[in-house]
Enzyme design. Sequence first.
Site, PDB file in Angstrom:
ATOM      1  N   ASP A 159       0.824  -1.214   0.000  1.00 42.63           N
ATOM      2  CA  ASP A 159       0.000   0.000   0.000  1.00 42.63           C
ATOM      3  C   ASP A 159       0.856   1.261   0.000  1.00 42.63           C
ATOM      4  OD1 ASP A 159      -2.716  -0.563  -0.107  1.00 42.63           O
ATOM      5  OD2 ASP A 159      -2.862  -0.952   2.053  1.00 42.63           O
ATOM      6  N   GLU A 188     -13.992  -2.434  -1.368  1.00 40.15           N
ATOM      7  CA  GLU A 188     -14.172  -2.576   0.083  1.00 40.15           C
ATOM      8  C   GLU A 188     -15.538  -2.040   0.492  1.00 40.15           C
ATOM      9  OE1 GLU A 188     -10.928  -1.343   2.588  1.00 40.15           O
ATOM     10  OE2 GLU A 188     -12.094  -1.740   4.403  1.00 40.15           O
TER      11      GLU A 188
HETATM   12  O1  KIV Z   1      -4.728  -2.257   4.190  1.00 43.47           O
HETATM   13  C1  KIV Z   1      -5.408  -3.249   3.938  1.00 43.47           C
HETATM   14  O2  KIV Z   1      -5.340  -4.276   4.622  1.00 43.47           O
HETATM   15  C2  KIV Z   1      -6.309  -3.189   2.806  1.00 43.47           C
HETATM   16  C3  KIV Z   1      -7.275  -4.314   2.646  1.00 43.47           C
HETATM   17  C4  KIV Z   1      -8.351  -4.185   3.632  1.00 43.47           C
HETATM   18  C5  KIV Z   1      -7.806  -4.418   1.273  1.00 43.47           C
HETATM   19  O3  KIV Z   1      -6.304  -2.257   2.055  1.00 43.47           O
END
Ligand code: KIV
Length: 238
Positions: A72, A169
């Site tokens: 991310d 989500e």
């Molecule tokens: O940060 C995370 O775990 C996510 C998932 C919930 C898709 O973005």
Amino acid sequence: MKGREKIAALTAYDYPTARLLDECGVPLLLVGDSLGMVVLGYPDTTHVTMQEMLHHTRAVARACPGALIVADLPFGSYETPGAGVANARRLVEAGAEAVKAEGGRAIAGQARAIVDAGIPFMGHLGMLPQHVREEGGYHIKGKSDEERDALHHDADALEAAGVFAIVLELVAPPVARELTARMAVPTIGIGSGADCDGQILVTSDLFGTSPGRIPRHVQPSRLGDAMRAAVAAWKAGL
Ligand code: KIV
């Protein structure tokens, strides 16, 4: 895998978990910024820093999983296309093979710039945890016609930007079904019903070891209870 088999995806934030999930044949591991809540004790993901994402991405990459490692981009790290590309490159240097960021039309420029830089990009629509403070909680998206239309436009913008998959989500299941049927790229759902091309969970929610409330869409295992029982048995035998 779209149309052939369901895609299983789980979060991993450390070396042993990445190894275990890879041994289980999970094809996509997400170093999610959810690590802020389930590992680092923050109230939400907006506190997670780039340094923290790099640290955990390196740990997962050391497991050399056969799974695709997606990391991310944390809050504030992709305000402009240039910043998005620079930070995506840092995640790739740390071992990520693809990156994910939250938003649709608002970040289509960043998504396109990252794809153009040769870094595979995964979208994230619906409830956007990095916006939880503005939104005042974790709410289902797509219940009104306006929200449904916005989700379709956002998905189109991401697909045109070249994303290889989109996390949905907390999207109302009928809308998640429509998007899954209409889009060429796979949808990976979380709390968005059974009709997405794949499903993703926060692994510690699945294990039942998350410190906070476990979301309604998860049926957790009793691993947390087993861990508490192991400690109690060890203490009692001292
Ligand atoms: O940060 C995370 O775990 C996510 C998932 C919930 C898709 O973005």
